[in-house]
Design a protein around this motif. Sequence first.
Motif, mmCIF file in Angstrom:
data_model
loop_
_atom_site.group_PDB
_atom_site.id
_atom_site.type_symbol
_atom_site.label_atom_id
_atom_site.label_comp_id
_atom_site.label_asym_id
_atom_site.label_seq_id
_atom_site.Cartn_x
_atom_site.Cartn_y
_atom_site.Cartn_z
ATOM 1 N N GLY A 241 0.824 -1.199 0.000
ATOM 2 C CA GLY A 241 0.000 0.000 0.000
ATOM 3 C C GLY A 241 0.857 1.246 0.000
ATOM 4 O O GLY A 241 2.085 1.176 -0.113
ATOM 5 N N TRP A 242 0.209 2.385 0.121
ATOM 6 C CA TRP A 242 0.890 3.671 0.146
ATOM 7 C C TRP A 242 0.656 4.347 1.488
ATOM 8 O O TRP A 242 -0.456 4.362 1.993
ATOM 9 N N ALA A 243 1.738 4.904 2.021
ATOM 10 C CA ALA A 243 1.639 5.678 3.255
ATOM 11 C C ALA A 243 1.587 7.154 2.904
ATOM 12 O O ALA A 243 2.288 7.619 2.004
ATOM 13 N N ALA A 256 10.742 18.515 1.656
ATOM 14 C CA ALA A 256 10.494 18.720 0.225
ATOM 15 C C ALA A 256 11.742 18.483 -0.612
ATOM 16 O O ALA A 256 11.649 18.169 -1.806
ATOM 17 N N ASP A 257 12.919 18.612 0.001
ATOM 18 C CA ASP A 257 14.175 18.406 -0.732
ATOM 19 C C ASP A 257 14.772 17.024 -0.500
ATOM 20 O O ASP A 257 15.849 16.729 -1.016
ATOM 21 N N GLU A 258 14.112 16.183 0.273
ATOM 22 C CA GLU A 258 14.654 14.867 0.607
ATOM 23 C C GLU A 258 14.142 13.798 -0.356
ATOM 24 O O GLU A 258 12.992 13.843 -0.807
ATOM 25 N N HIS A 261 12.072 7.813 -1.592
ATOM 26 C CA HIS A 261 11.832 6.638 -2.433
ATOM 27 C C HIS A 261 11.712 7.086 -3.881
ATOM 28 O O HIS A 261 11.291 8.214 -4.166
ATOM 29 N N SER A 262 12.103 6.190 -4.811
ATOM 30 C CA SER A 262 12.099 6.549 -6.236
ATOM 31 C C SER A 262 10.706 6.859 -6.764
ATOM 32 O O SER A 262 10.557 7.574 -7.759
ATOM 33 N N GLN A 263 9.655 6.322 -6.112
ATOM 34 C CA GLN A 263 8.289 6.543 -6.597
ATOM 35 C C GLN A 263 7.498 7.501 -5.703
ATOM 36 O O GLN A 263 6.277 7.563 -5.794
ATOM 37 N N GLN A 264 8.177 8.212 -4.841
ATOM 38 C CA GLN A 264 7.472 9.097 -3.919
ATOM 39 C C GLN A 264 6.704 10.178 -4.661
ATOM 40 O O GLN A 264 7.059 10.594 -5.759
ATOM 41 N N ARG A 273 2.027 23.256 4.682
ATOM 42 C CA ARG A 273 2.480 21.916 5.062
ATOM 43 C C ARG A 273 2.829 21.111 3.811
ATOM 44 O O ARG A 273 2.510 21.526 2.699
ATOM 45 N N TYR A 274 3.490 19.981 4.021
ATOM 46 C CA TYR A 274 3.940 19.164 2.887
ATOM 47 C C TYR A 274 3.401 17.751 3.036
ATOM 48 O O TYR A 274 3.545 17.121 4.092
ATOM 49 N N GLU A 275 2.766 17.248 1.975
ATOM 50 C CA GLU A 275 2.200 15.902 1.975
ATOM 51 C C GLU A 275 3.097 14.983 1.138
ATOM 52 O O GLU A 275 3.372 15.262 -0.021
ATOM 53 N N LEU A 276 3.526 13.885 1.753
ATOM 54 C CA LEU A 276 4.412 12.933 1.091
ATOM 55 C C LEU A 276 3.750 11.563 1.060
ATOM 56 O O LEU A 276 3.256 11.083 2.076
#
Length: 325
Positions: A241-243, A256-258, A261-264, A273-276
């Motif tokens: 699944g996806w977190a 945002a600069d990190e 994962h390759s498919q993030q 705010r930032y959603e990952l």
Amino acid sequence: MERIERIHALHRILTGARYPVTVPRLQEELECSRATVYRDLAYLRDQLMAPVIGNGEAGFRYDPEDSHRFELPGLWLSSDELHSLLAAQQLMLRSGGGVLANALAPLQQRIEKLLDDHAGGRRVPVERVRVVAHRTRRLEETAFRHVATAVLDRRQLVFDYRARSTDQLTRRTVSPQRLTHYRDNWYLDAFDHDRDALRSFAVDRISAARQLEEVARDVPNEELDRQLASSYGIFSGTPKGWATIVFSAKAARWVADEHWHSQQEGRFLPDGRYELKIPFSSGRELLMDVLHYGSDAEITAPPSLREQARALLSLAISNYDRDPV
């Protein structure tokens, strides 16, 4: 592409161009905007004194009469190149007086000559840049040599393995596939014959290793990547699944600069705010990294992973509800 890398690429393009190079082509090759192309050309011409001639309509090139006399000044290394250089130097220093010392001495000399050539003969104080190992585990060199040799010789390997999570000791017979250096520690990707499946083993938990005569079973790289590198973390497995993690506006400036994962998938929310979003299989390592951000991170999906995070935080708080022993 970083600016240093763009300047290097721009220099190579103009050096090899027999005719003026148009701005659209420079945009495509440098992967940047039109304005950035003009800024880099101006920097190359005005600050580095490069013989840039031309205009935005006809294109740009080096003046043929002066191009052979121009070279980029100083030492130009990308962050990856600098890290690789320092890693190689540290490897040579750590080898001490062992077997590798004599073999690596010529490489050390070539690195020093490379630095001298690019720095115009002046000494480059590389010791002022450090690569600091973080949370490196103790490694039994004998076990590591057996593991590395089996990987390269393509032979099966038998060893005792004490799982860190359960402290259970088991005897394993495997076909080594890859040796992986991850977060300053070594892991063995292997096909476990007893379990008929791919597994990753922490090399620092391996003991009594012995190489067998039997040829190792090879697993295609595509299968290794699908099962061992398609989800988050070193012990990933096939994604289940996806977190979704939401970081505060303060933490967003870092996250945002990190590269997680390759498919993030990431996006800034209207409130800063930032959603990952990240594919994952086992939440253990992902939870550790998310909790590292403390109150600046919140797992919003899936509910099962959110509950795991809540339980871990509750257990952590309970440690502070009593006096220290």
